[in-house]
Design an enzyme around this catalytic site. Structure first.
Site, PDB file in Angstrom:
ATOM      1  N   GLY A   1      65.718  17.261  47.505  1.00 25.43           N
ATOM      2  CA  GLY A   1      64.991  17.595  46.282  1.00 25.43           C
ATOM      3  C   GLY A   1      64.616  19.067  46.320  1.00 25.43           C
ATOM      4  O   GLY A   1      63.561  19.460  45.833  1.00 25.43           O
TER       5      GLY A   1
ATOM      6  N   ASN B   1      49.765  11.219  50.282  1.00 26.80           N
ATOM      7  CA  ASN B   1      49.020  12.453  50.055  1.00 26.80           C
ATOM      8  C   ASN B   1      49.135  13.333  51.302  1.00 26.80           C
ATOM      9  O   ASN B   1      48.703  12.943  52.376  1.00 26.80           O
ATOM     10  CB  ASN B   1      47.545  12.110  49.781  1.00 26.80           C
ATOM     11  CG  ASN B   1      46.798  13.275  49.160  1.00 26.80           C
ATOM     12  OD1 ASN B   1      47.179  14.429  49.339  1.00 26.80           O
ATOM     13  ND2 ASN B   1      45.751  12.978  48.427  1.00 26.80           N
TER      14      ASN B   1
ATOM     15  N   HIS C   1      38.776  17.257  37.605  1.00 25.88           N
ATOM     16  CA  HIS C   1      40.170  17.674  37.404  1.00 25.88           C
ATOM     17  C   HIS C   1      40.342  18.422  36.087  1.00 25.88           C
ATOM     18  O   HIS C   1      39.489  18.357  35.207  1.00 25.88           O
ATOM     19  CB  HIS C   1      41.085  16.445  37.404  1.00 25.88           C
ATOM     20  CG  HIS C   1      41.383  15.921  38.776  1.00 25.88           C
ATOM     21  ND1 HIS C   1      40.524  15.069  39.437  1.00 25.88           N
ATOM     22  CD2 HIS C   1      42.433  16.131  39.625  1.00 25.88           C
ATOM     23  CE1 HIS C   1      41.042  14.773  40.633  1.00 25.88           C
ATOM     24  NE2 HIS C   1      42.191  15.400  40.764  1.00 25.88           N
TER      25      HIS C   1
ATOM     26  N   LYS D   1      44.815  15.379  32.828  1.00 33.41           N
ATOM     27  CA  LYS D   1      44.985  14.203  33.673  1.00 33.41           C
ATOM     28  C   LYS D   1      44.792  12.937  32.842  1.00 33.41           C
ATOM     29  O   LYS D   1      43.864  12.839  32.050  1.00 33.41           O
ATOM     30  CB  LYS D   1      43.942  14.260  34.794  1.00 33.41           C
ATOM     31  CG  LYS D   1      44.164  13.231  35.881  1.00 33.41           C
ATOM     32  CD  LYS D   1      43.303  13.517  37.103  1.00 33.41           C
ATOM     33  CE  LYS D   1      43.566  12.488  38.176  1.00 33.41           C
ATOM     34  NZ  LYS D   1      44.972  12.518  38.636  1.00 33.41           N
TER      35      LYS D   1
END
Lengths: 250, 250, 250, 250
Positions: free
Chosen positions: A11, A108, A136, A140
């Protein structure tokens, strides 16, 4: 002679992939071999003598990638999402009883996020009260964030193990929503603000003192140190590891 | 010769009253004359040549106190609650067209709380997003706090005056309550935590930057500087003033 | 019919210039006309009917740019540095007694930085103690930052005007540097930390309460809202204005 | 039948002693037996069947107290200061090879302070940069605080163990003191502000993310939970334990 670890990237044309290529190239103890993206042959990893491959691709292709890497004795550090218990079991089967490859799959890679959760869990049983605030950017879609939800669950479990009841709360008159959402009895608040990126605070309190654990993610680069940490250690951890926690030796 | 202002205290035996007696006694430019509490005669203020009286008593007696002080040309700085528009009108009538006394009635004497609200109001029109977080000890009955509710209202008004619509928010999947309560469209979050006292944050954000205005009240003494500021200026402000704001000359 | 303001950009190929072109193009009430960079003719602004030009160029060329814009009755919003008192006087002379153009020259267009300084100045006289903490990425050469230095000076002046002496400090045993630098008697602390961008906190304290004003700059885009605010108002402010403050109507 | 632990207090008339008497009396699983202060006989602990004694007295008397408690098989939880290595060795000798008593001696019983130090130590090796800010009331004589100094030392040791060099810092122009004091290469900043009590922040940073561990002590009661934790576990830990850390099972 100082040996470096030979690292490839799956990727490698994506935003995350490019950042990892850059981070690997910058590290003195790592050598970047080759990047593979849609349409490229996985065999180029073998040709280049790659020891570890970092995979940030897509749930649709990640299983085929892993099959290939395991078959060829290459280690894998995987940030791609969508790993169900069934998929993890499949990976374990491929690895077998005497695995040649180490495979790290983590939801994560931001070390601060992982440490925050761990510290919150460790501290939870010493405090009467605990709440989580996550903050945030306003684009989101979900509230609370997945990380905040998971953090609250871990805290709730730690409190239950310690025999703690609910945090004290004398609220009798509440404007709807003021006290936030609750996850396992832990209150969670979600702030959405232009100018923010991704931030989380765990607040713990008891008589006369509070402890706050805050994590600020300023940009996408925040996963890089965690990925490199995985790359450096994966050779010493054959078989499947889920979550970066075990690599941190806390 | 350096003159000092002669100050008396109503409700001098209460917790707040005692703190004010101490603060007045400590100030070089003020002289404490006499304290009056339940059962004591108000005339002792006159006998002692008192110029300013601070009243932190009870809604049941504060109107009688004010009538006496105004009749005797004594200035009043009042933190007692329960002032309806009707009561304020009564005070104005007693003061008349050519008032000898200045009367300051304020719901909140913590200078930081007053400044926070003012700054939030001033900044509101420059930011796409704004939210309020208030954090208190867990014995508090109402959520959000009165100050947070008032702050959110002032911000909402300032945004409306500036023609701003709602803060951006792409939330499509919300665990109930996660995004807090809304006051005039402004999201407000209430944290209740052992070890905390009284705290509030206003968060404002726009492209690439945020501004945070935080007020922390550590103990009851936080009203004292505001009361002394009122005491020092009240002689120059005959008539009724509601709210400490006007005395701050911002 | 709804009119928009016609805006051009000088230094349109630079990082900042590109961000401004994008911000202007995104705004419904503004129309981007043309960008000019090294080698391009300034006359293209006139040809395109440009009303306001934003200049983020270089001290070597900014004076020639301003001369041209003023001669052609175009308004200017300028973030280029290096304006001495002599240069400002020259601009005033060009503008003359009956200026057709408005010129805004500001060292800092981040609204939060400007508001922080203003609020710190306004609050300073109500607090016994004040200190400044600024936190930046570790590539910064100067400590404290220019903004922190300026903020401390403004606070020191406000304290002096209010007749306040130094903040209380009982330190008798100090490890060298622990208490920070002092600017006009105000302590200033500089943190340098990987992962940070540009942040500043002003902490003010008195009996039982503190007030904190914090500004976080997350990326270069933080000047854009201030520049657009200048663009929208400059037509109503003929002549020279130095600093964004006056445009904020605080 | 539910048994409670019988707890006595040495220095029961002091501020700290009184707070501990209150905390013990409030706890359902503890019974307060008797308090001893200057002039009182230590034998009253034995007469009342006391199992654990909490000692917050004075370096001049604490050794005699410990000798008596150990001789009588009573456990001790000690917050008195002044324990040199020599004194600790003496206590170990008194306890002998088969100790009947458990003795916990700790310089800091605020759980949050202990956890902060531990977490800072654990996190240190994952971050390029780290700095410590401690913030206290302005009556404090030393800067930095003892806790901040100790925290910085622990961090410096952890970084050295991990082979980390100094935190990156490009400062070439510094106003004296701006970058704080250094302890083992770790920068430490001391803020002194009216209205504050005792606060500390450890800031850790790496590419694109920061982790902050903050401890706020609001009043003297903050040692009580740590003392009670010691009291509840001391019977299971015969011999000498130094520092609350080991009781936290992190």
């Amino acid at each position: 002679m100082s040996e470096t670890i030979k690292v490839g990237v799956l990727g490698s044309n994506g935003k995350v992939g490019q950042a990892i290529v850059a981070a690997v190239s910058d590290a003195d103890d790592l050598t970047y071999t080759v990047g593979v993206d849609r349409g490229d042959a996985l065999t180029s990893f073998v040709d280049a003598g790659t020891e570890v491959v970092v995979d940030f691709t897509h749930p649709d292709v990640v299983m085929d990638n892993l099959k290939f890497l395991i078959d060829n004795g290459i280690h894998a550090v995987v940030g791609t999402t969508g790993f169900t218990e069934e998929r993890l079991e499949q990976v374990r089967t491929w690895l077998g009883d005497q695995p040649r490859s180490g495979v790290l799959i983590a939801p994560n890679f931001a070390i601060g996020a992982v440490l925050s959760m761990r510290f919150a869990q460790q501290a939870a049983r010493f405090y009467e009260s605990v709440e989580v605030i996550e903050l945030h950017h306003p684009h989101k879609a979900d509230a609370p964030s997945g990380t905040a939800f998971r953090t609250a669950q871990l805290i709730a479990d730690a409190r239950e193990d310690a025999g703690l009841g609910p945090s004290p709360d004398a609220t009798t008159s509440e404007l709807e929503g003021a006290r936030g959402a609750t996850v396992g009895g832990v209150h969670v608040h979600s702030v959405r603000l232009a100018g923010l990126i991704a931030h989380q605070e765990v607040l713990l309190g008891t008589s006369g003192e509070t402890l706050t654990i805050r994590h600020d993610s300023m940009d996408r680069a925040s996963f890089a140190p965690g990925v490199l940490l995985g790359v450096r250690q994966i050779a010493t951890r054959p078989g499947l590891t889920v979550g970066l926690d075990d690599f941190l030796d806390l």
